[in-house]
Design a protein around this motif. Structure first.
Motif, PDB file in Angstrom:
ATOM      1  N   MET A 270     177.801  57.524  33.097  1.00  0.00           N
ATOM      2  CA  MET A 270     178.558  58.584  33.748  1.00  0.00           C
ATOM      3  C   MET A 270     179.733  57.972  34.500  1.00  0.00           C
ATOM      4  SD  MET A 270     177.307  61.363  36.597  1.00  0.00           S
ATOM      5  CE  MET A 270     176.619  60.131  37.683  1.00  0.00           C
ATOM      6  N   PHE A 271     180.915  58.551  34.341  1.00  0.00           N
ATOM      7  CA  PHE A 271     182.098  58.118  35.079  1.00  0.00           C
ATOM      8  C   PHE A 271     182.331  59.031  36.280  1.00  0.00           C
ATOM      9  CE2 PHE A 271     182.968  56.086  31.038  1.00  0.00           C
ATOM     10  CZ  PHE A 271     183.587  54.895  31.410  1.00  0.00           C
ATOM     11  N   LEU A 272     182.750  58.420  37.382  1.00  0.00           N
ATOM     12  CA  LEU A 272     183.222  59.143  38.566  1.00  0.00           C
ATOM     13  C   LEU A 272     184.510  58.472  39.037  1.00  0.00           C
ATOM     14  CD1 LEU A 272     179.940  59.573  40.664  1.00  0.00           C
ATOM     15  CD2 LEU A 272     181.078  61.309  39.257  1.00  0.00           C
ATOM     16  N   ASN A 273     185.323  59.209  39.801  1.00  0.00           N
ATOM     17  CA  ASN A 273     186.584  58.644  40.294  1.00  0.00           C
ATOM     18  C   ASN A 273     187.021  59.391  41.551  1.00  0.00           C
ATOM     19  OD1 ASN A 273     190.018  59.039  39.254  1.00  0.00           O
ATOM     20  ND2 ASN A 273     189.167  57.469  40.573  1.00  0.00           N
ATOM     21  N   TYR A 274     186.827  58.733  42.697  1.00  0.00           N
ATOM     22  CA  TYR A 274     187.289  59.283  43.982  1.00  0.00           C
ATOM     23  C   TYR A 274     187.774  58.134  44.853  1.00  0.00           C
ATOM     24  CZ  TYR A 274     185.022  63.494  42.392  1.00  0.00           C
ATOM     25  OH  TYR A 274     184.679  64.594  41.639  1.00  0.00           O
TER      26      TYR A 274
ATOM     27  N   SER B  65     181.812  54.004  38.847  1.00  0.00           N
ATOM     28  CA  SER B  65     182.671  54.617  39.863  1.00  0.00           C
ATOM     29  C   SER B  65     184.025  53.910  39.895  1.00  0.00           C
ATOM     30  CB  SER B  65     182.005  54.522  41.239  1.00  0.00           C
ATOM     31  OG  SER B  65     182.908  54.892  42.269  1.00  0.00           O
ATOM     32  N   ASP B  66     185.076  54.658  39.599  1.00  0.00           N
ATOM     33  CA  ASP B  66     186.447  54.131  39.635  1.00  0.00           C
ATOM     34  C   ASP B  66     187.005  54.368  41.033  1.00  0.00           C
ATOM     35  OD1 ASP B  66     189.093  53.477  39.327  1.00  0.00           O
ATOM     36  OD2 ASP B  66     189.502  54.940  37.745  1.00  0.00           O
TER      37      ASP B  66
ATOM     38  N   PRO C  44     188.614  56.114  52.446  1.00  0.00           N
ATOM     39  CA  PRO C  44     187.693  56.791  51.523  1.00  0.00           C
ATOM     40  C   PRO C  44     186.368  56.050  51.416  1.00  0.00           C
ATOM     41  CG  PRO C  44     189.895  56.699  50.591  1.00  0.00           C
ATOM     42  CD  PRO C  44     189.924  55.851  51.827  1.00  0.00           C
ATOM     43  N   VAL C  45     185.316  56.800  51.157  1.00  0.00           N
ATOM     44  CA  VAL C  45     183.965  56.240  51.087  1.00  0.00           C
ATOM     45  C   VAL C  45     183.743  55.594  49.726  1.00  0.00           C
ATOM     46  CG1 VAL C  45     181.496  56.769  51.171  1.00  0.00           C
ATOM     47  CG2 VAL C  45     183.091  57.958  52.695  1.00  0.00           C
ATOM     48  N   SER C  46     183.187  54.387  49.734  1.00  0.00           N
ATOM     49  CA  SER C  46     182.798  53.709  48.503  1.00  0.00           C
ATOM     50  C   SER C  46     181.474  54.272  47.999  1.00  0.00           C
ATOM     51  CB  SER C  46     182.651  52.206  48.754  1.00  0.00           C
ATOM     52  OG  SER C  46     181.914  51.569  47.741  1.00  0.00           O
ATOM     53  N   PHE C  47     181.358  54.445  46.686  1.00  0.00           N
ATOM     54  CA  PHE C  47     180.088  54.844  46.080  1.00  0.00           C
ATOM     55  C   PHE C  47     178.963  53.892  46.478  1.00  0.00           C
ATOM     56  CE2 PHE C  47     177.400  53.727  42.310  1.00  0.00           C
ATOM     57  CZ  PHE C  47     176.542  54.817  42.368  1.00  0.00           C
ATOM     58  N   LEU C  48     179.276  52.608  46.610  1.00  0.00           N
ATOM     59  CA  LEU C  48     178.254  51.609  46.913  1.00  0.00           C
ATOM     60  C   LEU C  48     177.733  51.707  48.343  1.00  0.00           C
ATOM     61  CD1 LEU C  48     179.615  48.470  45.017  1.00  0.00           C
ATOM     62  CD2 LEU C  48     177.948  50.176  44.257  1.00  0.00           C
ATOM     63  N   ARG C  49     178.346  52.549  49.172  1.00  0.00           N
ATOM     64  CA  ARG C  49     177.809  52.789  50.512  1.00  0.00           C
ATOM     65  C   ARG C  49     176.518  53.594  50.465  1.00  0.00           C
ATOM     66  NH1 ARG C  49     181.035  53.143  55.034  1.00  0.00           N
ATOM     67  NH2 ARG C  49     179.091  53.744  56.087  1.00  0.00           N
ATOM     68  N   ALA C  50     176.312  54.348  49.405  1.00  0.00           N
ATOM     69  CA  ALA C  50     175.107  55.184  49.303  1.00  0.00           C
ATOM     70  C   ALA C  50     173.885  54.303  49.074  1.00  0.00           C
ATOM     71  CB  ALA C  50     175.251  56.184  48.171  1.00  0.00           C
TER      72      ALA C  50
ATOM     73  N   VAL D 120     177.938  50.637  39.199  1.00  0.00           N
ATOM     74  CA  VAL D 120     178.970  49.680  39.606  1.00  0.00           C
ATOM     75  C   VAL D 120     180.207  50.438  40.060  1.00  0.00           C
ATOM     76  CG1 VAL D 120     178.189  47.821  38.080  1.00  0.00           C
ATOM     77  CG2 VAL D 120     179.829  49.530  37.219  1.00  0.00           C
ATOM     78  N   GLU D 121     181.114  49.684  40.674  1.00  0.00           N
ATOM     79  CA  GLU D 121     182.375  50.264  41.148  1.00  0.00           C
ATOM     80  C   GLU D 121     183.532  49.357  40.756  1.00  0.00           C
ATOM     81  OE1 GLU D 121     182.811  52.993  44.675  1.00  0.00           O
ATOM     82  OE2 GLU D 121     183.154  51.023  45.584  1.00  0.00           O
ATOM     83  N   PHE D 122     184.639  49.987  40.373  1.00  0.00           N
ATOM     84  CA  PHE D 122     185.832  49.276  39.929  1.00  0.00           C
ATOM     85  C   PHE D 122     186.926  49.373  40.995  1.00  0.00           C
ATOM     86  CE2 PHE D 122     183.488  50.522  36.231  1.00  0.00           C
ATOM     87  CZ  PHE D 122     183.684  49.511  35.291  1.00  0.00           C
ATOM     88  N   ILE D 123     187.610  48.246  41.244  1.00  0.00           N
ATOM     89  CA  ILE D 123     188.762  48.259  42.141  1.00  0.00           C
ATOM     90  C   ILE D 123     189.957  47.641  41.425  1.00  0.00           C
ATOM     91  CG2 ILE D 123     187.422  48.191  44.264  1.00  0.00           C
ATOM     92  CD1 ILE D 123     188.198  45.177  44.468  1.00  0.00           C
TER      93      ILE D 123
END
Length: 416
Positions: free
Chosen positions: A171-175, A205-206, A219-225, A233-236
């Protein structure tokens, strides 16, 4: 000689952005004054201390050799330290960080790492079109996650058919979101972790725009949850954080097995990014961060002036939380037609919402990566072009406008 293209390439769409870029170039060559707000290409230079770091590293013969296949440990350490300082996320540099040839490459690679033909990927709609490429190359199927205004442009997991949720693998997310420009709260990411755990889905998570807090708060990082690293994973992207777009460097962090798979595929695609660029990236991440705050201030001023101009004209739009504005089309109709006519008749280039998916219809995306005077010019042309159209009602907008034309004070959105 047989030059039949492999079937996996035949399914890839041609870039609408590239086509429009060609049309813009034709107009400029013909002497037209085009305000190009179509692409998300940073228009400001890389900060001088990062450029100087690169110059010094290029002079070091040690950077002329091949680096470690999976990237330099000192850069991974710098990324982990930056994440801890900026987003309060702890990472193991050796196992939870992978260096990317730009975040875009990793966002394509992750699908190729985990999707087999016929597998299901949950895809936000609208979404950054490059997410689609990896899914198509893998021969997998996309199932839309509609991002609707009434849901704050966040996916509604409860609306998914349970059989789809159970069959999904990625699943892709992007915020902050491209194109809708909203942010996501921690509570949404907590729901996402629960959903991923329940259905055994990998979350990608993008977070490319996460270091530029135009809304007043980072903005909140997905990895904070809690539990996020167990499901995704999260992309920067350093392109957006430090105006290093031409340097092509990013990272992906989080779940160890996902990181390992991306490192494996990159060994065969790239080997590793040039050492002098990796070391310059270390200088960017560990050096003074004033340049990031200054860049956020520049984008905030641009945004405030742009939105104030539209509100003064009666075009009630949401206040962006990133470098894009998501504008409802006055009078409705086809976003492709609106953008095409706007370029043809007013010399303003914007991206049709339909380019980002079915649920992008009815909007156009405007990039704020242009000087303030050009954005003011674009507002005037947009308003003149749209004269006679029905403007979106004030009740349709979720945020208050900046105060006065060309306002310079920060705007705080009430939307997520």
């Amino acid at each position: 000689m047989r030059t039949d293209i492999a079937r996996r390439l035949l399914g890839l769409p041609r870039s609408s952005f590239a086509t429009t870029a060609g049309r813009i170039a034709e107009l400029v060559e013909a002497g037209e004054d085009v305000v190009n707000l179509c692409q998300g290409n940073p228009d400001l230079p890389t900060p001088p201390h990062i450029v100087e770091a690169l110059r010094q590293e290029v002079l070091d013969p040690a950077t002329h050799r091949y680096p470690a296949f999976s990237g330099m440990l000192e850069l991974k350490v710098a990324i982990a330290e930056w994440y801890a300082a900026e987003h309060q996320v702890d990472l193991d540099p050796e196992t939870e960080v992978a260096i990317l040839f730009g975040a875009k490459a990793g966002l394509v690679e992750i699908s190729q790492c985990f999707l087999n033909p016929g597998d299901v990927c949950l895809m936000p709609d609208p979404a950054f079109p490059d997410y689609w490429a990896g899914v198509l190359l893998a021969g997998a199927r996309m199932h839309p996650l509609p991002l609707l205004r009434e849901n704050g442009f966040l996916p509604d997991y409860d609306a998914l058919d349970p059989t789809v949720s159970d069959s999904a693998k990625l699943m892709f997310l992007n915020y902050p979101n491209n194109p809708t420009s909203v942010t996501a709260p921690l509570e949404f990411y907590e729901r996402t972790v629960r959903f991923a755990e329940a259905h055994d889905v990998i979350v990608a998570s993008d977070f490319a725009y996460g270091a530029l807090p135009l809304g007043g708060e980072t903005p909140v990082s997905f990895l904070r949850a809690p539990g996020a690293k167990d499901v995704g994973v999260e992309f920067i992207s350093l392109s957006k954080i430090f105006n290093m777009a031409g340097w092509r460097i990013g990272a992906v962090v989080g779940h160890r097995e996902v990181i390992g798979a991306i490192n494996l595929i990159q060994e065969h695609y790239y080997v590793s990014l040039p050492p002098f660029i990796q070391r310059a990236a270390v200088a960017a991440l560990t050096g003074p961060q004033d340049c990031v705050r200054e860049l956020s201030d520049v984008y905030r001023r641009r945004r405030d002036g742009f939105v104030a101009g539209l509100w003064d004209a009666g075009w009630h739009v949401d206040v962006p939380r990133s470098i894009f504005a998501w504008l409802p089309i006055p009078g409705g109709g086809s976003s492709v037609d609106f953008a095409g006519e706007l370029l043809q008749r007013a010399n303003v280039a914007v991206a049709p919402g339909r380019w980002f998916g079915e649920h992008g219809e009815g909007y156009v995306r405007v990039s704020l990566l242009a000087p303030e005077d050009r954005l003011r010019e674009a507002v005037g042309r947009l308003v003149d072009f749209s004269a006679g159209r029905v403007w979106p009602s004030a009740s349709a907008a979720r945020t208050a406008p900046p105060s006065g034309p060309g306002a310079r004070t920060p705007v705080h959105s009430t939307s997520t």
